[in-house]
Design a protein around this motif. Sequence first.
Motif, PDB file in Angstrom:
ATOM      1  N   ASP A  56       0.855  -1.191   0.000  1.00 14.82           N
ATOM      2  CA  ASP A  56       0.000   0.000   0.000  1.00 14.82           C
ATOM      3  C   ASP A  56       0.889   1.239   0.000  1.00 14.82           C
ATOM      4  N   GLU A  57       0.945   1.908  -1.151  1.00 13.43           N
ATOM      5  CA  GLU A  57       1.805   3.086  -1.280  1.00 13.43           C
ATOM      6  C   GLU A  57       1.277   4.307  -0.538  1.00 13.43           C
ATOM      7  N   THR A  58       0.061   4.237  -0.035  1.00 11.56           N
ATOM      8  CA  THR A  58      -0.488   5.374   0.708  1.00 11.56           C
ATOM      9  C   THR A  58      -0.132   5.335   2.193  1.00 11.56           C
ATOM     10  N   VAL A  59       0.391   4.196   2.657  1.00 10.05           N
ATOM     11  CA  VAL A  59       0.763   4.048   4.066  1.00 10.05           C
ATOM     12  C   VAL A  59       2.282   4.170   4.193  1.00 10.05           C
ATOM     13  N   ARG A  60       2.712   5.039   5.084  1.00  4.20           N
ATOM     14  CA  ARG A  60       4.151   5.232   5.236  1.00  4.20           C
ATOM     15  C   ARG A  60       4.774   4.028   5.951  1.00  4.20           C
ATOM     16  N   PRO A  61       6.067   3.794   5.692  1.00  6.37           N
ATOM     17  CA  PRO A  61       6.754   2.691   6.382  1.00  6.37           C
ATOM     18  C   PRO A  61       6.753   2.908   7.896  1.00  6.37           C
ATOM     19  N   LEU A  67       6.686   4.121  14.779  1.00  7.18           N
ATOM     20  CA  LEU A  67       7.994   4.753  14.665  1.00  7.18           C
ATOM     21  C   LEU A  67       8.041   5.690  13.453  1.00  7.18           C
ATOM     22  N   PRO A  68       8.830   6.757  13.533  1.00 11.37           N
ATOM     23  CA  PRO A  68       8.947   7.668  12.385  1.00 11.37           C
ATOM     24  C   PRO A  68       9.846   7.073  11.296  1.00 11.37           C
ATOM     25  N   VAL A  69       9.709   7.597  10.103  1.00 14.36           N
ATOM     26  CA  VAL A  69      10.594   7.214   9.000  1.00 14.36           C
ATOM     27  C   VAL A  69      11.744   8.207   8.977  1.00 14.36           C
ATOM     28  N   GLU A  70      12.958   7.708   9.060  1.00  9.29           N
ATOM     29  CA  GLU A  70      14.125   8.590   8.985  1.00  9.29           C
ATOM     30  C   GLU A  70      14.467   8.789   7.519  1.00  9.29           C
ATOM     31  N   VAL A  71      14.418  10.051   7.075  1.00 11.06           N
ATOM     32  CA  VAL A  71      14.685  10.385   5.681  1.00 11.06           C
ATOM     33  C   VAL A  71      15.914  11.288   5.624  1.00 11.06           C
ATOM     34  N   SER A  72      16.918  10.840   4.890  1.00 10.33           N
ATOM     35  CA  SER A  72      18.106  11.656   4.661  1.00 10.33           C
ATOM     36  C   SER A  72      17.820  12.530   3.445  1.00 10.33           C
ATOM     37  N   TYR A  93      18.710  26.223  -9.609  1.00  2.69           N
ATOM     38  CA  TYR A  93      18.548  24.946 -10.294  1.00  2.69           C
ATOM     39  C   TYR A  93      19.353  23.918  -9.510  1.00  2.69           C
ATOM     40  N   SER A  94      18.690  22.835  -9.108  1.00  2.00           N
ATOM     41  CA  SER A  94      19.377  21.871  -8.248  1.00  2.00           C
ATOM     42  C   SER A  94      18.803  20.472  -8.423  1.00  2.00           C
ATOM     43  N   TYR A  95      19.422  19.525  -7.733  1.00  2.00           N
ATOM     44  CA  TYR A  95      18.916  18.158  -7.645  1.00  2.00           C
ATOM     45  C   TYR A  95      18.594  17.881  -6.183  1.00  2.00           C
ATOM     46  N   PHE A  96      17.392  17.399  -5.956  1.00  2.00           N
ATOM     47  CA  PHE A  96      16.878  17.124  -4.624  1.00  2.00           C
ATOM     48  C   PHE A  96      16.847  15.610  -4.451  1.00  2.00           C
ATOM     49  N   LYS A  97      17.446  15.119  -3.367  1.00  2.00           N
ATOM     50  CA  LYS A  97      17.527  13.676  -3.141  1.00  2.00           C
ATOM     51  C   LYS A  97      17.045  13.342  -1.737  1.00  2.00           C
ATOM     52  N   GLN A  98      16.268  12.260  -1.640  1.00  3.58           N
ATOM     53  CA  GLN A  98      15.806  11.740  -0.353  1.00  3.58           C
ATOM     54  C   GLN A  98      16.129  10.254  -0.307  1.00  3.58           C
ATOM     55  N   ILE A  99      16.605   9.791   0.852  1.00  4.69           N
ATOM     56  CA  ILE A  99      16.948   8.373   1.024  1.00  4.69           C
ATOM     57  C   ILE A  99      16.294   7.862   2.304  1.00  4.69           C
ATOM     58  N   LEU A 157      15.421   3.021  -0.458  1.00  7.21           N
ATOM     59  CA  LEU A 157      14.944   3.786  -1.606  1.00  7.21           C
ATOM     60  C   LEU A 157      15.697   5.100  -1.698  1.00  7.21           C
ATOM     61  N   GLU A 158      16.061   5.472  -2.911  1.00  6.58           N
ATOM     62  CA  GLU A 158      16.756   6.730  -3.168  1.00  6.58           C
ATOM     63  C   GLU A 158      15.967   7.476  -4.239  1.00  6.58           C
ATOM     64  N   TYR A 159      15.303   8.535  -3.818  1.00  5.13           N
ATOM     65  CA  TYR A 159      14.455   9.329  -4.703  1.00  5.13           C
ATOM     66  C   TYR A 159      15.193  10.604  -5.075  1.00  5.13           C
ATOM     67  N   SER A 160      15.286  10.898  -6.360  1.00  2.52           N
ATOM     68  CA  SER A 160      15.934  12.142  -6.766  1.00  2.52           C
ATOM     69  C   SER A 160      15.140  12.770  -7.903  1.00  2.52           C
ATOM     70  N   ARG A 161      15.216  14.096  -7.971  1.00  5.69           N
ATOM     71  CA  ARG A 161      14.513  14.828  -9.014  1.00  5.69           C
ATOM     72  C   ARG A 161      15.186  16.160  -9.255  1.00  5.69           C
ATOM     73  N   GLY A 162      15.030  16.662 -10.462  1.00  3.02           N
ATOM     74  CA  GLY A 162      15.483  18.009 -10.758  1.00  3.02           C
ATOM     75  C   GLY A 162      14.573  18.985 -10.031  1.00  3.02           C
ATOM     76  N   TYR A 163      15.137  20.036  -9.499  1.00  4.43           N
ATOM     77  CA  TYR A 163      14.382  20.934  -8.616  1.00  4.43           C
ATOM     78  C   TYR A 163      14.707  22.378  -8.978  1.00  4.43           C
ATOM     79  N   ILE A 164      13.668  23.156  -9.263  1.00  2.00           N
ATOM     80  CA  ILE A 164      13.820  24.586  -9.541  1.00  2.00           C
ATOM     81  C   ILE A 164      13.075  25.345  -8.459  1.00  2.00           C
ATOM     82  N   LEU A 165      13.746  26.347  -7.897  1.00  2.00           N
ATOM     83  CA  LEU A 165      13.177  27.105  -6.788  1.00  2.00           C
ATOM     84  C   LEU A 165      13.321  28.586  -7.074  1.00  2.00           C
TER      85      LEU A 165
END
Length: 169
Positions: A56-61, A67-72, A93-99, A157-165
């Motif tokens: 279920d992708e709607t439920v967080r780990p 317990l909380p999810v530790e995200v780097s 212009y940057s790259y945003f990464k979460q692990i 999981l390592e999520y990354s995306r191009g990020y414009i702010l």
Amino acid sequence: MAETTPRLPPELTNMQKETPLNVNVHWILRISVLLACLIRDITSSSVKQALVANYDETVRPRLFEGLPVEVSVQLHVESFGNIHEADMEFQVYSYFKQIWTDKRLAGRINRSITLKGSDINRVWTPDAYCYNARLTNLMLPDAETHSKVSISPDGVLEYSRGYILNRRV
């Protein structure tokens, strides 16, 4: 004086003729490439289906563990652009990464897999936002941005995306 085109020796002109063997090899190579592409697509989609079966992708780990999810989080700045001194505004212009780790996905695959575009919606991702951004593409769907999620066999999981702010100082 008439120009003559150079002629090849007879032993070389015979090499250019298509023999039944050359035609068969040509078609065998074409069919092999086509089959390899089809098998890769079938294998890829079956791996994705096996990865998210009963997930279920709607439920967080760790929700049910309380317990909380530790995200780097990492932000790699590539460049600055459009600095407006009068408005005190700038663009980054940057790259945003979460692990993070999702143990629900651990052991489901035997090699790392990368999801791109709308396939990213098959797994839970942290809901990131920039509090003081005037304008950002962070909330755009993954299908509309340069983004990917890499999933390792142990559930990292390592999520990354191009990020414009756009930000006002």
